[in-house]
Design a protein around this motif. Structure first.
Motif, PDB file in Angstrom:
ATOM      1  N   LEU A 103       8.501  -0.492  -6.406  1.00 13.61           N
ATOM      2  CA  LEU A 103       7.063  -0.718  -6.622  1.00 13.61           C
ATOM      3  C   LEU A 103       6.835  -2.217  -6.807  1.00 13.61           C
ATOM      4  N   GLU A 104       6.673  -2.924  -5.691  1.00 10.00           N
ATOM      5  CA  GLU A 104       6.618  -4.387  -5.719  1.00 10.00           C
ATOM      6  C   GLU A 104       5.453  -4.921  -6.554  1.00 10.00           C
ATOM      7  N   TYR A 105       4.391  -4.161  -6.638  1.00 12.37           N
ATOM      8  CA  TYR A 105       3.185  -4.616  -7.339  1.00 12.37           C
ATOM      9  C   TYR A 105       3.248  -4.391  -8.841  1.00 12.37           C
ATOM     10  N   LEU A 106       4.341  -3.815  -9.319  1.00 14.19           N
ATOM     11  CA  LEU A 106       4.468  -3.566 -10.756  1.00 14.19           C
ATOM     12  C   LEU A 106       5.047  -4.824 -11.401  1.00 14.19           C
ATOM     13  N   THR A 107       4.201  -5.619 -12.030  1.00 12.09           N
ATOM     14  CA  THR A 107       4.614  -6.926 -12.546  1.00 12.09           C
ATOM     15  C   THR A 107       4.460  -7.060 -14.056  1.00 12.09           C
ATOM     16  N   HIS A 108       3.777  -6.119 -14.700  1.00  9.28           N
ATOM     17  CA  HIS A 108       3.533  -6.231 -16.139  1.00  9.28           C
ATOM     18  C   HIS A 108       3.910  -4.934 -16.849  1.00  9.28           C
ATOM     19  N   LEU A 109       4.539  -5.064 -17.975  1.00 11.08           N
ATOM     20  CA  LEU A 109       4.808  -3.946 -18.873  1.00 11.08           C
ATOM     21  C   LEU A 109       4.294  -4.341 -20.248  1.00 11.08           C
ATOM     22  N   SER A 111     -19.994  -6.898  -5.279  1.00  9.53           N
ATOM     23  CA  SER A 111     -19.218  -7.137  -4.055  1.00  9.53           C
ATOM     24  C   SER A 111     -17.718  -7.124  -4.309  1.00  9.53           C
ATOM     25  N   VAL A 112     -17.318  -6.867  -5.543  1.00  4.52           N
ATOM     26  CA  VAL A 112     -15.895  -6.873  -5.895  1.00  4.52           C
ATOM     27  C   VAL A 112     -15.282  -5.512  -5.593  1.00  4.52           C
ATOM     28  N   TYR A 113     -14.276  -5.499  -4.749  1.00  2.50           N
ATOM     29  CA  TYR A 113     -13.550  -4.267  -4.458  1.00  2.50           C
ATOM     30  C   TYR A 113     -12.512  -4.013  -5.555  1.00  2.50           C
ATOM     31  N   ASP A 114     -11.896  -2.844  -5.474  1.00  2.00           N
ATOM     32  CA  ASP A 114     -10.911  -2.450  -6.481  1.00  2.00           C
ATOM     33  C   ASP A 114      -9.605  -3.188  -6.215  1.00  2.00           C
ATOM     34  N   LEU A 115      -9.517  -4.424  -6.721  1.00  2.00           N
ATOM     35  CA  LEU A 115      -8.376  -5.273  -6.413  1.00  2.00           C
ATOM     36  C   LEU A 115      -7.049  -4.684  -6.882  1.00  2.00           C
ATOM     37  N   GLU A 116      -7.043  -3.997  -8.002  1.00  2.00           N
ATOM     38  CA  GLU A 116      -5.781  -3.452  -8.520  1.00  2.00           C
ATOM     39  C   GLU A 116      -5.189  -2.440  -7.544  1.00  2.00           C
ATOM     40  N   ARG A 117      -6.007  -1.524  -7.078  1.00  2.09           N
ATOM     41  CA  ARG A 117      -5.506  -0.530  -6.131  1.00  2.09           C
ATOM     42  C   ARG A 117      -5.335  -1.132  -4.742  1.00  2.09           C
ATOM     43  N   LEU A 166     -10.309  -7.547   0.622  1.00  2.00           N
ATOM     44  CA  LEU A 166      -9.763  -8.555  -0.278  1.00  2.00           C
ATOM     45  C   LEU A 166     -10.457  -9.894  -0.042  1.00  2.00           C
ATOM     46  N   ARG A 167     -10.601 -10.258   1.210  1.00  2.00           N
ATOM     47  CA  ARG A 167     -11.277 -11.517   1.538  1.00  2.00           C
ATOM     48  C   ARG A 167     -12.709 -11.525   1.023  1.00  2.00           C
ATOM     49  N   VAL A 214       1.219 -11.060   7.780  1.00  2.00           N
ATOM     50  CA  VAL A 214       0.109 -11.460   6.907  1.00  2.00           C
ATOM     51  C   VAL A 214       0.078 -10.588   5.661  1.00  2.00           C
ATOM     52  N   ARG A 215       0.258  -9.280   5.843  1.00  2.00           N
ATOM     53  CA  ARG A 215       0.231  -8.361   4.708  1.00  2.00           C
ATOM     54  C   ARG A 215       1.346  -8.674   3.721  1.00  2.00           C
ATOM     55  N   ARG A 216       2.554  -8.969   4.246  1.00  8.22           N
ATOM     56  CA  ARG A 216       3.660  -9.313   3.355  1.00  8.22           C
ATOM     57  C   ARG A 216       3.403 -10.631   2.633  1.00  8.22           C
ATOM     58  N   GLU A 217       2.788 -11.580   3.314  1.00  6.24           N
ATOM     59  CA  GLU A 217       2.493 -12.865   2.686  1.00  6.24           C
ATOM     60  C   GLU A 217       1.504 -12.688   1.542  1.00  6.24           C
ATOM     61  N   ILE A 218       0.533 -11.815   1.724  1.00  9.41           N
ATOM     62  CA  ILE A 218      -0.422 -11.533   0.642  1.00  9.41           C
ATOM     63  C   ILE A 218       0.266 -10.780  -0.486  1.00  9.41           C
ATOM     64  N   ALA A 219       1.157  -9.843  -0.132  1.00  8.64           N
ATOM     65  CA  ALA A 219       1.863  -9.083  -1.159  1.00  8.64           C
ATOM     66  C   ALA A 219       2.684  -9.989  -2.065  1.00  8.64           C
ATOM     67  N   ASP A 220       3.158 -11.121  -1.536  1.00  9.04           N
ATOM     68  CA  ASP A 220       3.905 -12.069  -2.359  1.00  9.04           C
ATOM     69  C   ASP A 220       3.042 -12.684  -3.464  1.00  9.04           C
ATOM     70  N   GLU A 221       1.715 -12.586  -3.316  1.00 10.60           N
ATOM     71  CA  GLU A 221       0.793 -13.136  -4.314  1.00 10.60           C
ATOM     72  C   GLU A 221       0.263 -12.059  -5.249  1.00 10.60           C
ATOM     73  N   VAL A 222       1.018 -10.964  -5.386  1.00 15.36           N
ATOM     74  CA  VAL A 222       0.533  -9.815  -6.132  1.00 15.36           C
ATOM     75  C   VAL A 222       0.133 -10.178  -7.564  1.00 15.36           C
ATOM     76  N   GLU A 223       0.946 -11.010  -8.223  1.00 19.87           N
ATOM     77  CA  GLU A 223       0.648 -11.320  -9.624  1.00 19.87           C
ATOM     78  C   GLU A 223      -0.635 -12.128  -9.753  1.00 19.87           C
ATOM     79  N   ARG A 224      -0.870 -13.051  -8.837  1.00 24.78           N
ATOM     80  CA  ARG A 224      -2.112 -13.826  -8.871  1.00 24.78           C
ATOM     81  C   ARG A 224      -3.323 -12.913  -8.652  1.00 24.78           C
ATOM     82  N   VAL A 225      -3.184 -11.973  -7.715  1.00 29.97           N
ATOM     83  CA  VAL A 225      -4.291 -11.046  -7.462  1.00 29.97           C
ATOM     84  C   VAL A 225      -4.538 -10.164  -8.689  1.00 29.97           C
TER      85      VAL A 225
END
Length: 914
Positions: A288-294, A385-391, A409-410, A572-583
């Motif tokens: 689960l690459e997007y799991l960054t916080h516990l 105009s904010v989408y569900d960024l977490e999901r 996202l954009r 492109v999708r993988r490059e954005i996924a690398d910024e998961v914590e910032r998002v």
């Protein structure tokens, strides 16, 4: 085992004789024997045998059959394009679903298409937007017990994971009740329970999933956590917490399509892959690459609300009396513009704060936004105009996002600069911090803008998703295809001129490609270089060597372009996924701001005031002027405000008054105002001074627990036992009609004993509504107790409720008058009035001046209603015959379920009519 799950029995004995496809199905059912396997066959998900019969019945779809050399098997299927709605029905019916997709193209294999389970869908691990409620988290929980040998006193730990958002929480306690309260607070949809951990910690409406006990092993769980977080021992407080967190992660990976665990109930230590990872515990594909916080929290850091309080205070579920879904506290407060804000607001309501500094920080932000009307409205408009960024970032990280998700996202990132600008001049520290936390992620936004077309299709493998100019190779391929198509566009005119056939047409279909069509009367004019491709009834279709060459160029270029687009999109999708914590950090800031804007909107719209939050120095002050019930006032045209004043030396209120006068509403509004204040919200009052409380206990309203076999009285006593054992001087306690589920004498005795204990031993701020009028005399004997009442008056023989609270005790219960207002037949009301008059005369004749106080004795504490009932039961010549009265007197109402009581009532009614 459920016959709909596991390998079909009729296939098991002939497994080796099955066709390759049916053998695939059998083996997947054996591997995922806790789920219904949806097996992709072309455009459908199919089920067979017992599973087919079960799904056909549940989903109301056709049951057909499949026949091969080994026999005939029941079969039912659902279309892949509409699978989610059917899967939702299976989940609601209590099933897990394993989705077995074709993982290779049919044209790329000469044998059976390979299939594999790509996801296991369970109630607690949903990631599909169509199946999720956007306004709340969807948690899967794990419960683990500590090792007594390690000196942990058999600690219980709870881990909560929202697979769709990446929210990950952990806590622990040696108190079983504390863990039960936390489970109730977060209301997980599913749970896995470790060895030795009691399963009854989880409520009945939560699916408990059997899972491999080895996932709860301390070493394995620690290794699992280490794959996500550095030094998990520093993040968590105990081995029990590590076990719970590691197990829930292993389960989340399993349902994502990771390696199947060993047999549930047995450790599977022997099977390891080349990397030394245990089977079912490690799987890079399911990470689960997007799991960054516990987040590890202590329940004592927040205002505690158990399941009873959550229901009684109408936080998330409406009471039936209101009859409207929005009649909840969250429904009143929730004016959030985004799913992010809605979930954040619900989290705040679940976990109100304790520390005055943290509460004041939220109140500062709410106050500033409340007064800055235009700023608040502009923020609300932009946050729409904010989408569900977490999901959204979760789907991107799981490689399930399409091009439209990236554009969403954009679009969200595009509004962040405007939101930051609105907070540029913020005065309070909380809003200043939010301003700094709103990272516009300009690089991510520019990447999407450059790479993805503004209105992409849903499919990501069929082209038209990558913008022109982003990739030179792609542009060249597209150019080749366009040039070829322009040549073909001109071909029709050229061939008409060359052949003299005016009806000649150039066309295309997916089977035969490009062609030249000539009608039958013109076939004699066809040139020699035309090659026949297809014969129709009225025409012939031809190709030329040059046309075929151009077709190969066009099709080849388009296929290569589609492949290149897909490659670029994945990059492109993988490059954005690398910024998961910032998002995720941006999502947190937007969610917090949205929730604050929502609270300020409610404050402005409903005329709430800022409460004064006092330091927790032992004074325990609770002063409310003109308080209103935030939910009830929204459902009525008018509402009567009331004050509440409590202090250390004035902490127990005995509240009397007839039914419908407002006692329960008053108690709930006091508790809701306290809760809102500790959330950091303004409150429905003209003024309020509040010392934060540690816990709110409620015993308001009661009903039988039919499923659990407990009467109203037993439910009431269970809840009271919790209050008396766990409440302290920092608690707020609401009690309504305690003791009404048993005989009047017993009920009065219990009520008196509880009142004395709460006053003398507990010291909690208490509101006690009662019809036991002797308790008002008891209040006179308790130093910190006082009485309040709701007055009513009779106008033209009808009772009028003013809903105003006043000092002192009520002078009567007005039970007969309330019965009249409720529509009880006149004959019954007249009879009751006569009985009341007779009792009043008897009371005057026997009243003694030396009657003991309520605190000294409750021997005479048999209320008027009981004596009236006894008088009615011994009447020979009245409306109730003696035999019927005797049966009524013999009924033990405290031990009857509602159904049994209604049955007895019907029988006695028919007996009376005879």
């Amino acid at each position: 085992m459920d016959p709909a799950l596991g390998p079909p029995e009729e296939m098991a004995e002939i497994r080796d004789e099955l066709t390759p496809m049916m053998r695939q199905y059998h083996d997947l059912c054996a591997r995922y024997d806790d789920a219904i396997v949806l097996f992709q066959v072309g455009d459908f998900y199919e089920t067979f045998c017992g599973a087919a019969e079960r799904t056909a019945r549940l989903l109301e779809i056709a049951l057909t059959s499949r026949e091969d050399n080994t026999g005939e098997y029941p079969m039912s299927g659902i279309p892949i394009d509409n699978a989610e709605s059917y899967i939702e029905e299976l989940l609601e019916a209590g099933y897990r679903v394993a989705v077995a997709d074709q993982v290779e193209e049919p044209g790329e294999t000469s044998g059976v298409v390979e299939r594999a389970v790509t996801r296991v869908i369970t109630p607690g691990t949903l990631t599909e937007d169509e199946l999720l409620a956007s306004d709340d988290n969807n948690f899967v929980a794990a419960v683990a017990r500590g090792d007594a040998a390690a000196g942990e006193d058999r600690e219980l730990a709870l881990a909560l994971l929202d697979v769709s958002t990446g929210d990950f929480l952990a806590t622990s306690s040696t108190s079983r009740e504390s863990i039960v309260d936390e489970v109730s607070r977060f209301d997980p949809a599913e749970a896995v329970v470790g060895p030795d951990a009691p399963a009854d910690l989880v409520p009945d409406d939560c699916m408990v999933t059997p899972y491999d006990v080895s996932a709860f092993d301390r070493q394995r769980a620690g290794e699992k956590l280490s794959a996500y977080f550095r030094n998990p021992d520093a993040l968590l407080a105990s081995d029990a917490e590590i076990r719970a967190c590691g197990a829930v992660l292993a389960y989340a990976e399993y349902v994502r399509g990771g390696t199947h665990v060993g047999e549930r109930g047995e450790a599977d230590d022997e099977t390891e892959d080349d990397s030394g990872a245990a089977d079912g515990i490690e799987s890079d594909d399911a990470h689960l690459e997007y799991l960054t916080h516990l987040t590890r929290y202590d329940p004592r850091e927040y205002l505690l609300l158990d399941a009873v309080a959550l229901r009684s205070l109408e936080l998330f579920e409406p009471r039936a009396v209101h009859g409207r879904d929005e009649a909840t506290l969250v429904g009143v407060l929730d004016d959030t513009a985004s799913a992010l804000g809605g979930r954040k607001l619900r989290d705040w309501l679940r976990r109100p704060l304790l520390e005055p500094d943290r509460i004041e920080a939220r109140l500062d932000a709410v106050e500033e936004l409340t007064s800055a009307v235009q700023t608040r409205e502009r923020l609300h408009d932009r946050l729409r105009s904010v989408y569900d960024l977490e999901r959204l970032i979760g789907r991107i990280s799981r490689e399930r996002a399409n091009a439209r998700d990236l554009r969403s996202l954009r679009d969200t990132l595009a509004v962040v600069p405007d939101v930051r600008e609105e907070l540029a001049d913020a005065d309070c520290e909380r809003l200043e911090r939010l301003h700094e936390a709103l990272d516009p992620l300009a690089d991510v936004r520019e990447l999407v803008e450059d790479a993805i077309v503004s209105d992409p299709p849903i499919e990501i493998t069929e082209g038209d998703i990558i913008a022109e100019g982003y990739d030179d190779d792609l542009d060249d391929l597209r150019g080749t295809a366009r040039d070829g198509k322009r040549w073909i566009d001109d071909l029709e005119e050229r061939e008409r001129e060359r052949t003299g056939i005016d009806s000649l047409k150039v066309g295309y279909n997916s089977v035969h490609g490009y062609y030249i069509e000539v009608t039958n009367p013109n076939l004699e004019s066809v040139p020699d270089d035309y090659q026949r491709r297809q014969t129709l009834k009225n025409s012939e279709r031809f190709v030329t060597p040059e046309l075929k060459e151009r077709e190969d160029q066009i099709v080849g270029a388009e296929e290569r372009a589609d492949e290149r687009e897909y490659e670029l999109f994945c990059e492109v999708r993988r490059e954005i996924a690398d910024e998961v914590e910032r998002v995720q950090n941006l999502a947190e800031a937007l969610a917090t701001l949205d929730a604050l804007v929502s609270l300020s909107s409610a404050a402005a719209q409903y005329d709430y005031c800022r409460p004064a939050i006092l330091e927790r120095d032992g004074s325990q002050t609770l002063e409310i002027e003109g308080g209103r019930h935030p939910v009830v006032e929204r459902t009525q045209e008018s509402f009567v405000p009331n004050d509440a004043r409590f202090a250390r030396d004035r902490r127990l209120a005995v509240i009397t008054g007839p039914n419908m006068s407002g006692k329960s509403t008053y108690m709930r509004q006091v508790a809701q105002i306290v809760l809102l204040a500790q959330v950091g919200s303004f409150v429905p009052a003209s003024a309020a001074r509040i010392t934060p409380v540690d816990r709110i206990f409620t015993r308001v309203g009661a009903s039988d627990d039919i499923a659990g076999g407990r009467s109203t009285f037993m439910v009431e006593m269970d809840e009271l036992a919790t209050i008396l054992q766990e409440a302290d001087e920092h608690s707020l306690v609401l009690l309504d009609e305690v003791g009404r589920g048993t005989s009047t004498a017993d009920g009065m005795a219990i009520a008196q004993a509880i009142t004395e204990h709460l006053h003398d031993a507990v010291g909690a701020t208490t509101l006690f509504a009662t019809h036991h009028h002797p308790l008002t005399e008891l209040a006179d004997d308790l130093e910190a107790a006082f009485t309040l009442h709701f007055e009513v008056e009779q106008v033209d023989g009808e009772v009028v409720f003013h809903h105003e609270i006043a000092p002192g005790a009520a002078t009567g219960s007005y039970g007969v008058e309330v019965a009249t207002a409720a529509g009880v037949p006149d004959s019954v009301v007249d009879r009751a009035r006569g009985l009341v008059a007779d009792e009043a005369d008897d009371a005057l004749e026997t009243e003694s001046d030396d009657r003991p106080t309520a605190r000294d004795s409750n021997e005479d504490a048999v209320p008027e209603a009981t004596r009236i009932a006894e008088s009615a039961a011994t009447t020979d010549g009245g409306d109730v015959p003696t035999d019927v009265a005797a049966e009524l007197r013999a009924l033990d109402l405290a031990h009857l379920t509602p159904v049994e009581a209604l049955t007895e009532l019907d029988r006695l009614k028919r007996l009376l009519e005879e």
